[in-house]
Design a protein around this motif. Structure first.
Motif, PDB file in Angstrom:
ATOM      1  N   UNK A  21     -31.182  27.401 -28.664  1.00  0.00           N
ATOM      2  CA  UNK A  21     -32.491  27.109 -29.249  1.00  0.00           C
ATOM      3  C   UNK A  21     -33.022  28.324 -29.997  1.00  0.00           C
ATOM      4  N   UNK A  22     -32.856  29.514 -29.411  1.00  0.00           N
ATOM      5  CA  UNK A  22     -33.324  30.728 -30.086  1.00  0.00           C
ATOM      6  C   UNK A  22     -32.607  30.925 -31.414  1.00  0.00           C
ATOM      7  N   UNK A  23     -31.279  30.752 -31.397  1.00  0.00           N
ATOM      8  CA  UNK A  23     -30.507  30.952 -32.620  1.00  0.00           C
ATOM      9  C   UNK A  23     -30.897  29.942 -33.691  1.00  0.00           C
ATOM     10  N   UNK A  24     -31.011  28.660 -33.286  1.00  0.00           N
ATOM     11  CA  UNK A  24     -31.376  27.617 -34.253  1.00  0.00           C
ATOM     12  C   UNK A  24     -32.775  27.858 -34.814  1.00  0.00           C
ATOM     13  N   UNK A  25     -33.697  28.278 -33.948  1.00  0.00           N
ATOM     14  CA  UNK A  25     -35.056  28.551 -34.405  1.00  0.00           C
ATOM     15  C   UNK A  25     -35.087  29.711 -35.385  1.00  0.00           C
ATOM     16  N   UNK A  26     -34.322  30.761 -35.079  1.00  0.00           N
ATOM     17  CA  UNK A  26     -34.288  31.926 -35.969  1.00  0.00           C
ATOM     18  C   UNK A  26     -33.720  31.554 -37.338  1.00  0.00           C
ATOM     19  N   UNK A  27     -32.638  30.765 -37.342  1.00  0.00           N
ATOM     20  CA  UNK A  27     -32.022  30.361 -38.613  1.00  0.00           C
ATOM     21  C   UNK A  27     -32.967  29.476 -39.413  1.00  0.00           C
ATOM     22  N   UNK A  28     -33.587  28.498 -38.733  1.00  0.00           N
ATOM     23  CA  UNK A  28     -34.511  27.589 -39.408  1.00  0.00           C
ATOM     24  C   UNK A  28     -35.711  28.342 -39.967  1.00  0.00           C
ATOM     25  N   UNK A  29     -36.256  29.260 -39.178  1.00  0.00           N
ATOM     26  CA  UNK A  29     -37.420  30.029 -39.628  1.00  0.00           C
ATOM     27  C   UNK A  29     -37.070  30.897 -40.833  1.00  0.00           C
TER      28      UNK A  29
ATOM     29  N   UNK B 241     -37.991  20.347 -23.240  1.00  0.00           N
ATOM     30  CA  UNK B 241     -36.604  20.754 -23.500  1.00  0.00           C
ATOM     31  C   UNK B 241     -36.578  22.073 -24.260  1.00  0.00           C
ATOM     32  N   UNK B 242     -37.357  22.144 -25.355  1.00  0.00           N
ATOM     33  CA  UNK B 242     -37.346  23.339 -26.192  1.00  0.00           C
ATOM     34  C   UNK B 242     -38.185  24.473 -25.612  1.00  0.00           C
ATOM     35  N   UNK B 243     -39.112  24.127 -24.712  1.00  0.00           N
ATOM     36  CA  UNK B 243     -40.006  25.104 -24.096  1.00  0.00           C
ATOM     37  C   UNK B 243     -40.896  25.792 -25.124  1.00  0.00           C
ATOM     38  N   UNK B 244     -41.224  25.057 -26.203  1.00  0.00           N
ATOM     39  CA  UNK B 244     -42.228  25.511 -27.160  1.00  0.00           C
ATOM     40  C   UNK B 244     -43.521  24.771 -26.852  1.00  0.00           C
ATOM     41  N   UNK B 245     -44.623  25.491 -26.806  1.00  0.00           N
ATOM     42  CA  UNK B 245     -45.894  24.827 -26.586  1.00  0.00           C
ATOM     43  C   UNK B 245     -46.202  23.909 -27.759  1.00  0.00           C
TER      44      UNK B 245
END
Length: 761
Positions: free
Chosen positions: A300-308, A346-350
Motif C-alpha cells: 500500500x505504501x509503495x502504490x500510494x507513493x507511486x500514485x502520488x 484495509x488501507x488504514x487511511x482515514x
C-alpha cells in the motif's frame, strides 16, 4: 524473586521440557530489581522526578538503602555516575504528566497487552501451570486461585527454581522428579498471598519502581486497593500483574530516548537489561517483516507513493493529456477516492483525509483543465467554488452545533430521564422496548449518537455477549429507521432538508408510517432469535434514581433546542444551521449560568466541543465538495440521464440507491443524487426526494458497513461483517422492502390513484 540458581534438568512424561519453559519466563522478566535500583534513591525518596506519596515514605529505609548500595556497584562500575547524579535528574521534567515516570499503573498494564498472568486453579499440576504460562497471552507468572476464586498466591520462575532444586535433592532419578512435577498441585509451591507486594491503580510508574526495588521483587500485583506496606487484602480486586521490564519499557518509550541516551542518563541499565531490550526490539522487527500484514502495508505504501508522485507530476507539468481527458481524470479521481473510503479498514487511511484529497484533486482538475481551461481558475469557477462551500458549510455547522448540544446533555446524565423508564425483565419485551425507544430518540437526535448511548446502556442491561450483539444490531436498524422521518434525525434527510428538496411537515407526515413499518417488520423477524432466560437478572444497571434538577433543566433545554430548529426555519425563512447555532448559544449560556464559579469545566460547552468527531465533519466537507464539483461539471446530470434511460422508473432508481447504500456510505450517494436531479424539475417534497430519503436511510441497515451506526456498533461490540450478514441482514432487508411498499401504497392513496381520481404518480 531472583533467578540466580541454575535448575537441574527435568523432563515431563509427555516430553515437555520445563527448563525451556523457565528460560522463556526468565527471558521475559530479565530486567531484575538490581537494574531498577539505579532509578531509585537510597531511601526511595527520589526516583527521577518522583515526589513520593505518604505511602512511599513508609518504606523500610534501612532495607532500601542496603538494597540500593549492594546492587548499584555492579551496574555503575563502568561509569562515573553517582547517586547524586541520578538525584539531580529529578528536577528535569522529561515528559508531560501522565507519561513516563508519572504514568498510571493501569496504563503500564494496558501497554503490555493482556493481564500479565496465567490464571491457575489450586488443583492444577506444576507442569500444567508452566505450560499455561508459556502458551498464554503474554503472561510472565501464574496467579493461583482456590475454588471460591480467592487468590492463594503467585507462582514465578523463582518458585519453580526453588521447587526444582528441592526435588533434585530429594529424588533419585529424572523420571521420578518429572512424574512428581506432573502430579504435584501448584497450590503447595506458591508464594502465598499474604507475602505479595502490590501496587494500586492510583500509583505511578515511579512509585512502582520504588516499591519493587525496596522489596526486592521483579513482579508486582496490580489491585484496586493495597493494604499497609503494600500488602494484599482479602477484599482487593486483582487487575493484573506487571514486571519491572514493563515499567522500564514504557518509561523508555515515553521519554523518547534512544537506548544510547537512556544508558547515558541511567548508567545502571547499560549492561544486560538494556541489551535484552535491544534484542527484543530486533526480534519484533524481524517478526513484523515476515508478517502478511506488514507485506500488505508495504504494498500500500509503495502504490500510494507511486500514485502520488505520478499525480503531482501530471499537474505540475500541465500535461496536455489532462486537458484532453479531464472528464476521465475526474471520474478516476472520484473512483479512487471512493475505493479508499469504502476500504478504509484495509488501507488504514482515514476516510476524512481521503475525502479532502479527493475534493482538492477534483476541483483542481475542473478549474485548470476542464472544458478547455487556460490552466488557471476562471472567475466563474471561483464563483461556483464559493457557492458550493456556502452550501456545504450549512450542513457542517448544523452537525457541529447539534452534536455539541447532545454531548452537553449527556455530560449532565440527561438521558437518565429515558433509562429510568426501563423496568422489564423479559428479553423479548426488552427487545421491543429498546427498539421503539431507539426509533423515537433517533428522530430528534442524530442516529449515531443514539446508537452509542443505547449500546452503552445495553452493556449494563444484557450480560451475555451474543445477546448484546443481537440487541446492538437491532439498535442500528431502529436508529436508521427512526432517523428518516424527521429533518434532524438522519444526516441524509438533513442534507435534503437543508437544500430544500424536503420540508418539515410533509417529511414527518408522509415518512413516519413507512419508517415505523420498516422498524416493526425488521423487529418481528429478528425477535425470533431472542431466547428467553433469566440472564436479565444479572443486569448491572442500577435501580432507577431521580435525575438532579440541573440535569433535568439541561435535558429539557437541549430537547427544546433540537425540536425548535424546524419551527425556527419555518417561521423565519432562515437556514436551519442558524437555528441550531442559536440553540447551541442558548445551551452555552445556560450551562455557564448553572456552573458559575465552579472549577470543573467538564460540564460546559467548551469541553463538549473538544469531544466532537472533527474528522467526521471534515469527511462530510470533503465528500460534499467532491459531489459539488461533479455537479458543476455536468457529470452527475449525465449519470441521471443514463439511469433514466436504462431503468424503467424513479421508484426503482431510489430502491437501487438504497440497496447501494448498504455497501457504500449513504452521504455521498444522497449528495450525488441531489446533483443528478434538478430541483426545478423535481420540486420540494417530490415523491423522488422522499423515497430517496427513506431508501438511503433504511437501506444502510442491510449490511453493518452501510451506515455510521453500523460502523459504530462494529467498534463498540466487535461485531464482524459476516456475523451481521448471517444474523441481521435478511431481517433488515425485510423491513427495507416493507417500508418502500408502504410508502408507495400510501403515496398512491394520497394521490388518488387507487380511488379513481387525481394525478398519476
Amino acid at each position: 524473586h531472583t533467578s540466580s540458581i541454575t535448575p537441574p534438568r527435568h523432563c515431563s512424561p509427555d516430553g515437555i521440557d520445563p527448563c525451556t519453559m523457565i528460560m522463556t519466563m526468565t527471558r521475559r522478566a530479565s530486567l531484575a530489581s538490581a537494574a531498577a535500583a539505579t532509578l531509585a534513591a537510597s531511601n526511595a525518596n527520589v526516583v527521577l522526578g518522583f515526589a513520593p506519596s505518604p505511602s512511599i515514605r513508609g518504606l523500610n529505609q534501612q532495607h532500601a538503602a542496603s538494597s540500593f548500595s549492594s546492587r548499584t556497584s555492579a551496574f555503575m562500575s563502568s561509569s562515573d555516575a553517582t547517586v547524586d547524579d541520578l538525584a539531580a535528574l529529578s528536577a528535569i521534567k522529561l515528559t508531560p504528566e501522565g507519561f513516563g515516570f508519572s504514568s498510571p499503573i493501569g496504563r503500564i498494564l494496558k501497554s503490555r497487552g493482556g493481564m500479565g498472568y496465567y490464571k491457575a486453579s489450586a488443583s492444577d499440576s506444576v507442569i500444567d501451570v508452566m505450560e499455561g504460562i508459556c502458551d498464554g497471552d503474554n503472561a510472565d507468572v501464574a496467579l493461583v486461585f482456590d475454588g471460591e476464586d480467592a487468590l492463594m498466591g503467585i507462582f514465578t520462575d523463582a518458585d519453580y527454581i526453588r521447587l526444582a532444586t528441592e526435588r533434585s535433592a530429594a529424588t533419585q532419578s529424572e523420571k521420578e522428579s518429572a512424574a512428581f512435577m506432573a502430579t504435584a498441585p501448584i497450590s503447595d509451591y506458591v508464594t502465598p498471598s499474604d507475602k505479595l507486594i502490590c501496587v494500586a491503580e492510583k500509583d505511578t510508574a515511579s512509585q512502582a519502581v520504588a516499591i519493587m526495588t525496596a522489596n526486592n521483587v521483579r513482579h508486582t500485583v496490580l489491585v484496586d486497593e493495597c493494604g499497609p506496606d503494600f500488602s494484599y487484602l482479602e477484599k482487593s480486586v486483582v487487575k493484573g500483574v506487571i514486571s519491572m521490564q514493563d515499567l522500564l519499557r514504557v518509561i523508555q518509550s515515553d521519554e523518547r530516548l534512544s537506548f544510547d541516551k537512556l544508558s547515558q542518563k541511567f548508567p545502571g541499565l547499560a549492561d544486560k537489561p538494556m541489551e535484552q531490550m535491544r534484542e527484543e526490539m530486533k526480534s519484533k522487527a524481524n517478526a513484523l517483516a515476515s508478517d502478511d500484514e506488514t507485506a500488505k502495508r508495504d504494498i500500500i505504501r509503495a502504490a500510494t507513493a507511486i500514485l502520488s508522485a505520478g499525480s503531482v507530476a501530471l499537474f505540475v507539468t500541465q500535461s496536455e493529456w489532462l486537458g484532453s481527458h479531464a472528464e476521465l481524470t475526474m471520474i478516476g479521481i472520484f473512483v479512487l477516492g471512493y475505493v479508499g473510503i469504502i476500504f478504509e479498514e484495509v488501507f488504514e487511511f482515514n476516510k476524512a483525509a481521503v475525502a479532502l484529497l479527493m475534493s482538492t484533486g477534483l476541483w483542481v482538475t475542473y478549474a485548470d483543465f476542464y472544458g478547455g481551461s487556460s490552466g488557471l481558475a476562471s472567475e466563474s469557477v471561483l464563483s461556483q467554488l464559493g457557492e458550493q462551500l456556502a452550501e456545504v458549510s450549512d450542513i457542517c455547522f448544523f452537525l457541529l452545533a447539534a452534536s455539541a448540544i447532545v454531548e452537553v446533555v449527556d455530560a449532565h446524565q440527561g438521558f437518565k430521564v429515558v433509562t429510568n423508564q426501563i423496568t422489564t425483565k423479559s428479553k423479548k419485551g426488552l427487545f421491543w422496548v429498546i427498539g421503539f425507544l431507539t426509533f423515537f430518540l433517533s428522530a430528534i437526535l442524530n442516529n449515531l449518537t443514539v446508537t452509542i448511548v443505547m449500546v452503552s446502556l445495553l452493556r449494563k442491561l444484557i450480560p451475555d455477549d451474543d445477546d448484546r450483539r443481537l440487541f446492538g444490531a437491532m439498535v442500528v436498524v431502529a436508529a436508521n429507521a427512526g432517523g428518516v422521518w424527521t429533518p434532524i434525525g438522519d444526516v441524509t434527510t438533513t442534507m435534503l432538508w437543508i437544500n430544500n428538496q424536503l420540508s418539515t411537515v410533509p417529511t414527518v407526515t408522509q415518512l413516519f408510517l413507512p419508517s415505523i413499518v420498516c422498524l416493526v417488520a425488521s423487529l418481528a423477524f429478528l425477535v425470533n432469535q431472542v431466547e428467553e432466560d433469566a440472564s436479565l437478572s444479572e443486569s448491572t444497571l442500577p435501580p432507577p434514581s431521580p435525575l438532579a434538577a440541573r440535569g433535568q433543566v439541561v435535558f429539557w433545554a437541549g430537547i427544546a433546542c433540537l425540536l425548535s430548529v424546524p419551527i425556527f426555519a419555518e417561521l423565519t425563512g432562515l437556514p436551519p444551521y442558524l437555528a441550531m447555532l442559536t440553540g447551541l448559544g442558548a445551551m452555552w449560556t445556560l450551562t455557564d449560568i448553572i456552573h458559575m464559579g465552579e472549577e470543573n469545566e467538564e460540564m460546559k460547552v467548551p469541553a463538549a466541543l473538544s469531544k466532537l468527531d472533527t474528522s467526521g465533519i471534515l469527511f462530510f466537507l470533503g465528500i460534499l465538495m467532491s459531489i459539488g464539483v461533479l455537479d458543476k461539471s455536468g457529470l452527475l446530470k449525465d449519470l441521471a440521464i443514463f439511469l433514466n434511460d436504462n431503468l424503467p422508473s424513479q421508484d426503482i432508481i431510489a430502491t437501487v440507491i438504497g440497496i447501494a447504500s448498504a455497501l457504500i456510505d449513504n452521504v455521498p450517494l444522497v449528495a450525488a443524487t441531489m446533483g443528478m436531479y434538478d430541483i426545478a424539475e423535481y420540486g420540494t417534497d417530490d415523491k423522488l426526494w422522499q423515497l430517496i430519503a427513506l431508501c438511503a436511510g433504511t437501506g444502510g441497515s442491510i449490511l453493518v458497513i452501510g451506515s455510521a451506526s453500523g460502523v459504530a456498533l462494529m467498534g463498540l461490540e466487535k461485531v464482524d461483517f459476516l456475523w451481521y450478514a448471517k444474523k441481521v441482514s435478511l431481517g433488515a432487508a425485510v423491513g427495507y422492502f416493507a417500508g418502500i411498499a408502504t410508502y408507495l401504497a400510501q403515496n398512491a392513496i394520497l394521490s388518488g390513484a387507487l380511488t379513481g381520481g387525481g394525478v398519476s404518480p
